[in-house]
Every structure is written in C-alpha cells, then in structure tokens.
Design a protein around this motif. Sequence first.
Motif, mmCIF file in Angstrom:
data_model
loop_
_atom_site.group_PDB
_atom_site.id
_atom_site.type_symbol
_atom_site.label_atom_id
_atom_site.label_comp_id
_atom_site.label_asym_id
_atom_site.label_seq_id
_atom_site.Cartn_x
_atom_site.Cartn_y
_atom_site.Cartn_z
ATOM 1 N N LEU A 578 -35.188 -1.533 -36.169
ATOM 2 C CA LEU A 578 -35.862 -2.451 -37.079
ATOM 3 C C LEU A 578 -35.531 -2.054 -38.503
ATOM 4 O O LEU A 578 -35.173 -0.908 -38.792
ATOM 5 N N ALA A 579 -35.605 -3.021 -39.384
ATOM 6 C CA ALA A 579 -35.342 -2.791 -40.806
ATOM 7 C C ALA A 579 -36.292 -3.659 -41.606
ATOM 8 O O ALA A 579 -36.591 -4.795 -41.230
ATOM 9 N N TYR A 580 -36.754 -3.114 -42.742
ATOM 10 C CA TYR A 580 -37.682 -3.854 -43.598
ATOM 11 C C TYR A 580 -37.227 -3.723 -45.042
ATOM 12 O O TYR A 580 -37.146 -2.618 -45.603
ATOM 13 N N ALA A 581 -36.882 -4.886 -45.660
ATOM 14 C CA ALA A 581 -36.468 -4.923 -47.064
ATOM 15 C C ALA A 581 -37.723 -5.087 -47.912
ATOM 16 O O ALA A 581 -38.189 -6.212 -48.141
ATOM 17 N N PHE A 582 -38.281 -3.965 -48.391
ATOM 18 C CA PHE A 582 -39.560 -4.021 -49.096
ATOM 19 C C PHE A 582 -39.397 -4.325 -50.581
ATOM 20 O O PHE A 582 -40.385 -4.514 -51.286
ATOM 21 N N ALA A 583 -38.151 -4.361 -51.070
ATOM 22 C CA ALA A 583 -37.860 -4.755 -52.446
ATOM 23 C C ALA A 583 -36.453 -5.327 -52.473
ATOM 24 O O ALA A 583 -35.711 -5.269 -51.489
ATOM 25 N N THR A 584 -36.077 -5.877 -53.622
ATOM 26 C CA THR A 584 -34.787 -6.561 -53.715
ATOM 27 C C THR A 584 -33.624 -5.676 -53.303
ATOM 28 O O THR A 584 -32.727 -6.109 -52.583
ATOM 29 N N ALA A 585 -33.622 -4.423 -53.728
ATOM 30 C CA ALA A 585 -32.485 -3.539 -53.455
ATOM 31 C C ALA A 585 -32.814 -2.427 -52.470
ATOM 32 O O ALA A 585 -31.965 -1.578 -52.196
ATOM 33 N N TRP A 586 -34.042 -2.431 -51.923
ATOM 34 C CA TRP A 586 -34.483 -1.313 -51.091
ATOM 35 C C TRP A 586 -34.786 -1.770 -49.668
ATOM 36 O O TRP A 586 -35.364 -2.831 -49.450
ATOM 37 N N LYS A 587 -34.397 -0.908 -48.736
ATOM 38 C CA LYS A 587 -34.637 -1.225 -47.327
ATOM 39 C C LYS A 587 -34.883 0.074 -46.571
ATOM 40 O O LYS A 587 -34.248 1.096 -46.830
ATOM 41 N N VAL A 588 -35.809 0.027 -45.631
ATOM 42 C CA VAL A 588 -36.051 1.156 -44.747
ATOM 43 C C VAL A 588 -35.637 0.746 -43.331
ATOM 44 O O VAL A 588 -35.895 -0.382 -42.897
ATOM 45 N N GLU A 589 -34.946 1.643 -42.642
ATOM 46 C CA GLU A 589 -34.424 1.361 -41.309
ATOM 47 C C GLU A 589 -34.913 2.425 -40.330
ATOM 48 O O GLU A 589 -35.015 3.606 -40.670
ATOM 49 N N LEU A 590 -35.185 1.995 -39.121
ATOM 50 C CA LEU A 590 -35.599 2.915 -38.060
ATOM 51 C C LEU A 590 -34.875 2.531 -36.780
ATOM 52 O O LEU A 590 -34.943 1.392 -36.334
ATOM 53 N N SER A 591 -34.169 3.497 -36.203
ATOM 54 C CA SER A 591 -33.499 3.264 -34.930
ATOM 55 C C SER A 591 -34.007 4.270 -33.907
ATOM 56 O O SER A 591 -34.233 5.441 -34.227
ATOM 57 N N ALA A 592 -34.201 3.797 -32.689
ATOM 58 C CA ALA A 592 -34.592 4.648 -31.564
ATOM 59 C C ALA A 592 -33.548 4.438 -30.470
ATOM 60 O O ALA A 592 -33.372 3.319 -29.984
ATOM 61 N N ASN A 593 -32.863 5.512 -30.110
ATOM 62 C CA ASN A 593 -31.740 5.412 -29.177
ATOM 63 C C ASN A 593 -32.065 6.100 -27.856
ATOM 64 O O ASN A 593 -32.817 7.074 -27.814
ATOM 65 N N ASN A 594 -31.499 5.549 -26.795
ATOM 66 C CA ASN A 594 -31.760 6.062 -25.442
ATOM 67 C C ASN A 594 -33.264 6.194 -25.229
ATOM 68 O O ASN A 594 -33.776 7.258 -24.856
ATOM 69 N N VAL A 595 -33.972 5.100 -25.484
ATOM 70 C CA VAL A 595 -35.436 5.147 -25.529
ATOM 71 C C VAL A 595 -36.061 5.510 -24.184
ATOM 72 O O VAL A 595 -37.202 5.994 -24.141
ATOM 73 N N PHE A 596 -35.330 5.323 -23.080
ATOM 74 C CA PHE A 596 -35.866 5.700 -21.769
ATOM 75 C C PHE A 596 -35.425 7.101 -21.357
ATOM 76 O O PHE A 596 -35.634 7.510 -20.215
ATOM 77 N N ASP A 597 -34.793 7.824 -22.304
ATOM 78 C CA ASP A 597 -34.451 9.240 -22.120
ATOM 79 C C ASP A 597 -33.596 9.458 -20.860
ATOM 80 O O ASP A 597 -33.862 10.370 -20.072
ATOM 81 N N ARG A 598 -32.573 8.640 -20.707
ATOM 82 C CA ARG A 598 -31.702 8.774 -19.541
ATOM 83 C C ARG A 598 -30.812 10.008 -19.663
ATOM 84 O O ARG A 598 -30.256 10.277 -20.728
#
Length: 623
Positions: A578-598
């Motif tokens: 997911l990503a959230y652009a909280f201002a014109t030039a700013w963005k916060v991103e969060l990635s979760a990989n292999n979420v089922f812990d395979r």
Amino acid sequence: MSFRFHRLALAIAVAFVVPAVAVADEASTDLDQVVVTASRTDQGLTLAASTVIDRAEIEQRQPRSLADLLRGTPGVSIANNGGPGKATSVFMRGTEADHVLVLVDGVRVGSVTSGTAAFQDIPVDQIERIEIVRGPYSSLYGSDALGGVIQIFTRHPQGSFVPQASIGVGSDNTLRGAVGFAGRGANGWYAVEANHDQTDGINACRGRPSPGGGGCFTYEPDRDGYRNNALSLKGGWRFDEQWDADANATRNEGRNHYDGTSSNFAASATQVLGSRVRYKPAQDVLLTASLGRSEDLSTDEKDSVYADTFNTHRDLASIQADLGRIGGAMGLTTVGFDWQRDRVVGSTDYLVDARRNHALFAQWQQEFGANSIQASLRRDENSQFGGKTTGSLQYGYALTNTLQVTGSYGTAFKAPTFNDLYYPDYGNPDLRPETSRNVELGLRGTPGWGHWSINAFQNRIDHLIVFDASLTGPLFPFGGANNVDRSRIRGVELAGDTTLGDWRLAGNATWLQPEDDSDDANHGNLLPRRARRTARVDVDRSFGALSVGASVFTSGYRYDDTSNLHRLGGYTLTDLRLAYAFATAWKVELSANNVFDRHYETARYFNQPGRNWLLTLRYQPRS
C-alpha cells in the motif's frame, strides 16, 4: 495445503489470460510498442516476445530487489543462494544462467570468468525502465543471447529540475536510502543518484560439513549480512539538429557475508562506463558511435583471511548506421561493427588472460500492407575459437487492426567463459561455442480493454559445456570442461492485462519442458533449477491518495541436479503493498512479502527469506 494453493494460483493466472485469446476488439489500436533492445533501433518493429517494466510499474510493485522485480516475468526463472545480496541466477526460457545477455544503458555487463551478471547488486531505485526480449538474439548482439536479452536503463530526468529522496526500514534490520536529482534544459540533461542498502540478512545456507554435505558444504548458523553502496551519473547534450552525445557511469560496491568452505565474505564492485555520439546527416540516415567498459571485481576472504581475487574487464566499441525509415521504399536497414576485448586480472593463474572479438552485422526491417518483417545476420570473429555466423528471421501478419500473428526462426551461440577455457585443472582451450536453433509462433492483441499475447517455442541447444570426468590429459588430472551435452526446450507463454472498474489486473503463465537431450543416463531429465510451471497475478487499485495492491507468484517443482535426484518443491508467494500520498511530493509505502511465511528453496540447501516487510518514506515532487 501449499501444493493446492500454488495449483490454484496457476489456475487463476490462466483463467485471467486465456479468455483474451478468443476476443479481438476491432477498435484501431497500435499493435507495436517500441522496444529498442529487440532491433538496436528506436524506431523498429516489435515482433519479438517482449516485456517492458517502466518506472511507474516499479513504484507500484515496490520490489525489494531486481530479482523480486523480475520474478514472475514470462519465461523467467530465478535461483538465489541465500537471500539479499547473495548470488542470483536468472534463467530465461529454460536456458542456462549464462545464456542471458545483460545490458546496462547499452553496455554489455557480466563477469568474463563466470559468464553471469551480478543481478543482486543492481539497485531498483536507479532503474527507469527494463526491456526483456525473449528468444535468440546473437544475430544482433553476438555471444550469450541464446535465451534472450535483459536491458536495464537507469533514471532519466522528467523535468527542468527534479530532486528525489527516500529512506526505508524493514525486517532483519534493513536500512535503505536514496537521494538524487535530475534536470533537463533546452539542449542538455543530467541525472545523479546515490543509493545505500544494508541488512543483517538471514542464515544463507543450511548445508552440512563435508563429507556427505550439500549446498555450501559447511555449517555456519549465523546471519549473513549484506551492504551495498551505488552511484549513477548520466548526462547528454544536443549540439544542433545533427549532432548529440551522452555518457553514463554507474558503480556498485558490495560487502557480502555468506557460508562456504574456502571463503565466506566478498568485497565486490561492478562498474559500467558508456558514451555515445549520434550524427544525423540526412532525414533518413542516423550514424551512432559508442564506447563502453564494464568491470566485475571481487576479493574473497575466509574468516577475515584473504582467499583470492577475481577481477574481470570488458572493453567495447560499436559503430552503427540506420538507413531509411519504416514505411519507406526500402524500409529501415541497419549495418554495424562491434569490437570487444575481455581480460582477467586476479590471483588465479589463467593459461590465457585476454581475448578479442569483432563482428559485422546487418538488419532489415519493413512493413508492407499487413505484413511486417525483421531479418538480421551477424558474423563474429573471436581470437580464441574462430568465426561464428548467426541469423534471425521474424515475420508478422496483422489479421485485424488489433490482432497479429507472428513467427520466427533464429540461431544463437554462447562463447565459452574463461573458467570454461583456462581455469587450472578444469578449463579446456579446445572448447567450441554452445549453439542453438529456435523456432517460435505467437499471437497477440491490443483490444480496447487491454493487451494479451501467447507464444509457443522450441529451442535446441548443442555442444553444452559441462564437467566431463572421462576427459584425460595433462590439463585435466580429475576431468574437465567439455562439449558433451544437448538440450531441447519447449514452452508456452501467456500474458495479459486489463482494467476492470478501477482495478488494474495483470497476469501471466509459463509452461516449460526443459529436457536434457544428451545420449547418456540423464536423457529426458529436466534441466536443473528450472520450474516447469510458473504464474503470476498482480492486482492494484487507487482510492484517491491511497493505493493498494497484491501479487501472487507460484512455481512448480524443480530439480537441483542433472540426475533429477534432488527435488525442490513447488511454492506460492503472496505479497501485499500500500502507498499513501499524504502531500503533493510526499508518499509513504509499506510492503509485506511472503505474508504466509512459506518455506522454500530455489537452490538446494540455500534458505530464502520468510515473512518480511519494508516501510519507505519517499520525497518525489512532480516535474
């Protein structure tokens, strides 16, 4: 449960892609997407089976590494030796890892001793665009392109002055940062970017000490960390309507801990330098001259004690003339000359430490009515093995404005590496190049709702270089490299993308039959570390300033050895973002990989990361 899940993911990918073959929207849509790599020109036909990953897609996917970005691309299989920063092999269409030609901004990269590129050290933040062209392309590029070509283009300016920066933290004490700026004026442009990446990593190998061990043949149950610093510089200038020039330089420096018997730490660096001058004396004539150098440098240690050094250098020069234009009476004709010199400098005493290659090539591209054709021919002369001629013929016919059928036949070759030829007690200076013959049929469409394609191919590879224990002589006390194997690879690739409502969907699936075709006990076995079935599905949507997405990748089983005794199970990976652009030039991103812990392995005994996450704050003003 895991087996059923990866079978289900494969079925989902196929269910998404296959119905596209039966639909052809008659709306007028351009079938061709310009792919420079497929023709060495920026105005050529795109008859090749190809995939383009642009900057927007990279930012959308939030990959942690180049291997993560390439994973799940049609026809591509990845093998990694223990997590971030560890040796990563890329197999294209079931061919060997050194059968993929890798270019960075037009410069050929990779070690001349191992024959492979250091994918693990190329920062994703520096990449503007990746072009992946599948199939034989020795007729344009010479050695290595039996399976295909991957070209990486570094970042370009998008405005008069655009700064950008990011910082990220994540699992295993991961810390990442990037800062850069780029600009474009009336006549010139420039781009600068610096990157840092570090992580404590995971325990790379679960191997056991010799004898009877496996993988790294040692037991070192510790975290194997990785650190990388990278710098990219680019610039160009247009002198007038006829002349322009550009230059680029990249350097990546890595410090990598791993598990091994003779060494367990490497200080490495890869460096690429390139320059190009273009002259356009007439409307239908373009002359290009380029120079380049790539270096692959590595010093190894065992428990902080020096072990060895492998430094390889590759110098390149090219002259190319593009004559005519698409749609003209003579189409577009390209002729050129390539020169290459490879050298090895290090602690190992090679019988020969340098060689040269020069080549002449020609290509013709033409459209006439519903027909499209691309034909190329190349002659390479090498100071080690002599001459080699390769050719390719590609044909396309537009059934409708949005539906095209394609067919091609091509030959390719792979020159033996310095390890194959001259490594002490192994190398064989009498080796011949590996050769291949590939035939392919394709169908693709661009209806109003998206894109789809299907490609089927067969590739026969002769004179494969392997270790031959029966080889005897003063250079081979225990056997050595020899041209003894053959392989036959058949495959089908499907891909498609569309938008349903506000959801963007993309999917692909690949079936491979990569078989050993040699006259020995391994005849009919699957080639090592290639999965027969892979598939990927990506789903993304934006809700104003918020965007969400998910990727599911599934791989069937593979074997780790030529005898097919050691099977690596299939697996399915699910990534969320997911990503959230909280201002014109700013963005916060969060990635979760292999979420089922395979738990899974792409190379026997080498561990892969479990569930992991990365949080990134990005500053990127609009141009």
